[in-house]
Design an enzyme around this catalytic site. Structure first.
Site, PDB file in Angstrom:
ATOM      1  NE  ARG A   1     -19.811   3.838   8.571  1.00  9.32           N
ATOM      2  CZ  ARG A   1     -19.124   3.153   9.471  1.00  9.32           C
ATOM      3  NH1 ARG A   1     -18.668   3.766  10.532  1.00  9.32           N
ATOM      4  NH2 ARG A   1     -18.896   1.882   9.320  1.00  9.32           N
TER       5      ARG A   1
ATOM      6  CD1 TRP B   1     -15.515   4.738  -0.310  1.00 10.49           C
ATOM      7  CD2 TRP B   1     -15.396   2.507  -0.414  1.00 10.49           C
ATOM      8  NE1 TRP B   1     -14.263   4.407  -0.768  1.00 10.49           N
ATOM      9  CE2 TRP B   1     -14.150   3.046  -0.843  1.00 10.49           C
ATOM     10  CE3 TRP B   1     -15.543   1.117  -0.406  1.00 10.49           C
ATOM     11  CZ2 TRP B   1     -13.080   2.246  -1.241  1.00 10.49           C
ATOM     12  CZ3 TRP B   1     -14.483   0.325  -0.806  1.00 10.49           C
ATOM     13  CH2 TRP B   1     -13.258   0.894  -1.217  1.00 10.49           C
TER      14      TRP B   1
ATOM     15  CG  HIS C   1      20.828   2.843  -0.039  1.00  8.78           C
ATOM     16  ND1 HIS C   1      22.074   2.308  -0.230  1.00  8.78           N
ATOM     17  CD2 HIS C   1      20.822   3.330   1.227  1.00  8.78           C
ATOM     18  CE1 HIS C   1      22.796   2.448   0.875  1.00  8.78           C
ATOM     19  NE2 HIS C   1      22.062   3.072   1.764  1.00  8.78           N
TER      20      HIS C   1
ATOM     21  CG  ASN D   1     -20.874  -1.048   6.066  1.00  4.46           C
ATOM     22  OD1 ASN D   1     -20.039  -1.015   5.163  1.00  4.46           O
ATOM     23  ND2 ASN D   1     -20.564  -0.885   7.347  1.00  4.46           N
ATOM     24  N   GLY D   2     -20.697  -3.520   3.695  1.00  4.73           N
ATOM     25  CA  GLY D   2     -19.880  -4.740   3.700  1.00  4.73           C
ATOM     26  C   GLY D   2     -19.860  -5.360   2.314  1.00  4.73           C
TER      27      GLY D   2
ATOM     28  CD  GLU E   1      -0.168  10.408   9.300  1.00  5.09           C
ATOM     29  OE1 GLU E   1      -0.074   9.258   8.834  1.00  5.09           O
ATOM     30  OE2 GLU E   1      -1.267  10.977   9.464  1.00  5.09           O
TER      31      GLU E   1
ATOM     32  CE  LYS F   1      -3.615  12.572   7.327  1.00  5.99           C
ATOM     33  NZ  LYS F   1      -3.191  11.429   7.982  1.00  5.99           N
TER      34      LYS F   1
ATOM     35  CB  CYS G   1     -21.746   1.706   3.325  1.00  9.10           C
ATOM     36  SG  CYS G   1     -21.288   1.262   1.665  1.00  9.10           S
TER      37      CYS G   1
ATOM     38  CD  GLU H   1      -5.481  10.585   3.923  1.00 10.07           C
ATOM     39  OE1 GLU H   1      -6.375   9.750   3.828  1.00 10.07           O
ATOM     40  OE2 GLU H   1      -4.864  10.786   4.989  1.00 10.07           O
TER      41      GLU H   1
ATOM     42  CE  LYS I   1     -11.820   9.370  10.453  1.00  8.52           C
ATOM     43  NZ  LYS I   1     -10.507  10.003  10.253  1.00  8.52           N
TER      44      LYS I   1
HETATM   45  C1  AGP Z   1      -5.395   8.330   7.139  1.00  7.01           C
HETATM   46  O1  AGP Z   1      -5.574   9.685   7.056  1.00  7.01           O
HETATM   47  C2  AGP Z   1      -6.464   7.462   6.752  1.00  7.01           C
HETATM   48  N1  AGP Z   1      -7.640   7.982   6.370  1.00  7.01           N
HETATM   49  C3  AGP Z   1      -6.262   5.966   6.863  1.00  7.01           C
HETATM   50  O2  AGP Z   1      -4.955   5.667   6.508  1.00  7.01           O
HETATM   51  C4  AGP Z   1      -6.599   5.321   8.221  1.00  7.01           C
HETATM   52  O3  AGP Z   1      -5.672   5.729   9.173  1.00  7.01           O
HETATM   53  C5  AGP Z   1      -6.618   3.798   8.058  1.00  7.01           C
HETATM   54  O4  AGP Z   1      -7.600   3.454   7.129  1.00  7.01           O
HETATM   55  C6  AGP Z   1      -6.854   3.083   9.363  1.00  7.01           C
HETATM   56  O5  AGP Z   1      -8.079   3.439   9.911  1.00  7.01           O
HETATM   57  P1  AGP Z   1      -8.436   3.046  11.403  1.00  7.01           P
HETATM   58  O6  AGP Z   1      -7.503   3.830  12.285  1.00  7.01           O
HETATM   59  O7  AGP Z   1      -9.862   3.476  11.580  1.00  7.01           O
HETATM   60  O8  AGP Z   1      -8.237   1.594  11.544  1.00  7.01           O
END
Ligand code: AGP
Length: 615
Positions: free
Chosen positions: A27, A75, A507, A101-102, A484, A488, A2, A491, A610
């Protein structure tokens, strides 16, 4: 999670709020809304979906001119992402508007109490209770909105940033925070409140940091901060270092593509001022010198991409410092019984500096006696403030939800820390450091070379866009890169994607391999890591024997790989520990293009935000 913005001043509040929300949409983008004070009344507009939807609503309305208002991009946590649950929320008399927010954890109990008192709640949110609680407090004519906010905050548990306006105070905005971010922007005849500075950097770089459990009241000419008991406190001023232009797309179609292209500069900026006369100098860690020297365990805590940076750094830390290093999901850490040994140095990594899982893990580690160093990208974020020291990655604002430049700069910052510890412990000589510094300084140019291949990788992604599932394998630091790359792809392209250490395939996961399954392999250097290279060739063979299709990310002078891979993407040959910096970039581009080819919103993927400020 948010985004919140408040504005009081001389400009059109609607314009400032919408511009601020545009910069904070990363956000959350389940709904957006604004409330304005106009002619001693509150007017509210809100709409489910992205900010565009709200803008369309506003375009068809006769919105009154107002110089004071609040805006929110959501969000969803409590209640579906529909118009009704969109913020702002109002009290029954439509005299108070609130954004949040929260998560208010005791909202159910407060809701029951309000309902018992005859209040009819309109939404399913936890937020709405605050509007009604404020209204109840304001029935006492001795109280104003600020005093009411303090009283209400004392009744709330959980994490919250709250921002309120009332019809009775056309120039006043009241904010409060606990465990969620809120900063004040100081303008000339105008002031701002926002979840982060990107909402107001176009207007001012002067800002105030708010502490935990504080209430702030702003008018166009004044700012006052108190604690929840009403005692005045002096907020800490800071100057925003981010440039307003850095939060724009700058000619790119997508923020993510721009941020991928920003990476050489982000790395140079992260190294800037930290290398002097071929030696590494981290003044930020000066006060922790004795803790660094006596560190016997390193504990890295982070989430998502930041965790992957930590997994890669572990290899470097153990090689250089000889200190056992563990990397843990921050979200799991405090919910088991972690043993925090004496002389543990904890390193928390967070782009936003607000990730609740990481913040809570940090507090747990600190309470257990660990010294904490944060690697953060966002100035004055809570994680940075609560750590014993902070090393900022100077990646600039990262707007796309998928992290790219933050990841590379996190690795660089972690490597600086690791090398500094190794030096303090006497494991590194001046000449070794000079050699390492030369390698670090060459990184931006190496990344530039990788960026030259972006179009080829985009073409390849389009060619493979019909795939439904992709496996990623790597060894050593390549394992973190594999994870990673898979994250990517998940998501952004909403595809099944999983990363494994290459040796683990046999395994179990190899059962997934069938004809034409795509396997992306992060190939170690044949000269620097000959044994690993041989092993991964065997792993490739095992997969090919079962019909798998191999896309290899290999160093430029690896000619052996050509025989074993269906597709090869070349990256410059770096020191083995630095290789992830180059190898991950094609994976960022690949995921971005796969998502585009499938018609997805790359910068704002579904269900994500984010900055994840809930646990
Ligand atoms: C990755 O592309 C993300 N959007 C997510 O995994 C992110 O890295 C994670 O939520 C941690 O966020 P931060 O670095 O702001 O703590």
């Amino acid at each position: 999670m948010c985004g919140i913005v408040g504005y009081t001043g001389k400009q059109s509040a609607q314009d400032v709020l919408l511009a601020g929300l545009k910069h904070m949409e990363y956000r959350g983008y389940d709904s957006a809304g604004i409330a304005l004070v106009a002619n001693d009344e509150l007017v509210t507009y809100k709409k489910a979906g992205k900010l565009n939807n709200l803008q369309q609503v506003l375009a068809n309305e006769n919105v009154p001119l107002s110089n004071c208002g609040i805006g929110h991009t959501r969000w969803a946590t409590h209640g579906a992402p529909n118009d009704l649950n969109a913020h702002p929320h109002l009290d029954e008399a439509n005299k108070i508007a609130i954004i949040h927010n929260g998560i208010i954890e005791n909202f159910a109990q407060l809701r029951t109490e309000l309902t018992a008192n005859g209040v009819k709640l309109q939404s399913e949110t936890d937020t709405e209770v605050v509007a009604h609680l404020l209204a109840a407090e304001l029935k006492n004519s001795e109280l104003d909105l600020v005093a009411a906010m303090r009283l209400v905050c004392r009744r709330l548990s959980g994490a919250f940033t709250l921002v309120a306006i009332s019809a009775a105070n056309p120039n006043l905005i009241v904010g409060a925070r606990r465990n969620s971010p809120l900063v004040v922007g100081l303008g000339d005849g105008e002031n701002f409140l926002a979840s982060d500075v990107s909402a107001f950097i176009a207007y001012t770089k002067n800002a105030l940091e708010l502490g935990q459990d504080q209430v702030v009241e702003i008018t166009r000419d004044s700012v006052k901060v108190t604690d929840f008991s009403g005692n005045e406190v002096a907020p800490k001023p800071f100057t925003v270092t981010w440039d307003a232009a850095a939060a724009e797309k700058g000619g790119f179609e997508l923020f993510m593509l721009k941020e991928i292209a920003d990476q050489p500069k982000a790395i140079s900026d992260t190294l800037l001022g930290r290398i002097n006369d071929s030696q590494i100098q981290l003044t930020e860690l000066a006060e922790l010198k004795s803790a660094l020297i006596s560190a016997e365990h390193i504990l890295i805590l982070a989430c998502g991409t930041a965790l992957h940076a930590g997994l890669i750094a572990k290899y470097a830390f153990e090689t250089w410092t000889q200190i056992p290093t563990s990397v843990e999901f921050a979200s799991e850490f405090r919910y088991r019984d972690p043993v925090i040994a004496a002389n543990t140095l904890c390193i928390v990594i967070s782009q936003s500096g607000e990730t609740m899982d990481t913040l809570m893990a940090l507090r747990h580690a600190k309470a257990g006696g660990a010294k904490v160093v944060a690697v953060c990208n966002t100035q004055v974020a809570t994680i940075a403030r609560e750590s014993d020291a902070v090393l900022y990655t100077h990646a600039g604002p990262e707007i796309a939800v998928a992290s790219t430049k933050a990841f590379l700069t996190q690795i660089v910052a972690l490597y600086l820390i690791g090398w500094q510890i190794a030096t303090l412990k006497g494991h590194k000589s001046g000449s070794e450091t000079a050699q390492f510094v030369t390698e670090l300084s060459a990184l931006p140019a190496a990344v530039d070379l990788v960026l030259d291949t972006v179009e080829d990788v985009r073409n390849l992604a389009r060619e493979l866009a019909e795939k439904q599932s992709v496996l990623f394998i790597g060894r050593g630091v390549g394992y973190g890169v594999a994870l990673e790359g898979a994250l990517k792809l998940k998501e952004l392209a909403y595809m099944h994607a999983e990363g494994f250490p290459a040796g683990e395939l046999k395994h179990g996961p190899i059962a997934l391999v069938e004809d034409q399954l795509l396997i992306i392999v992060i190939v170690p250097s044949p000269t620097q890591q000959q044994i690993l290279h041989e092993k991964i060739i065997s792993n490739i063979q095992e997969v090919r024997a079962r019909g798998g299709l191999i896309l290899a990310i290999a160093v430029e002078d690896d000619h052996i790989i050509d025989e074993f891979a269906n597709f090869v993407v070349r990256v410059p040959h770096l020191n083995a520990l630095l290789q992830p910096i180059a190898s991950v970039i094609p994976l960022q581009v690949f995921a971005c293009e796969m998502a585009t080819a499938r018609g997805h919103d790359v910068d704002q993927p579904r269900n994500l935000a984010k900055s994840v400020t809930v646990e």
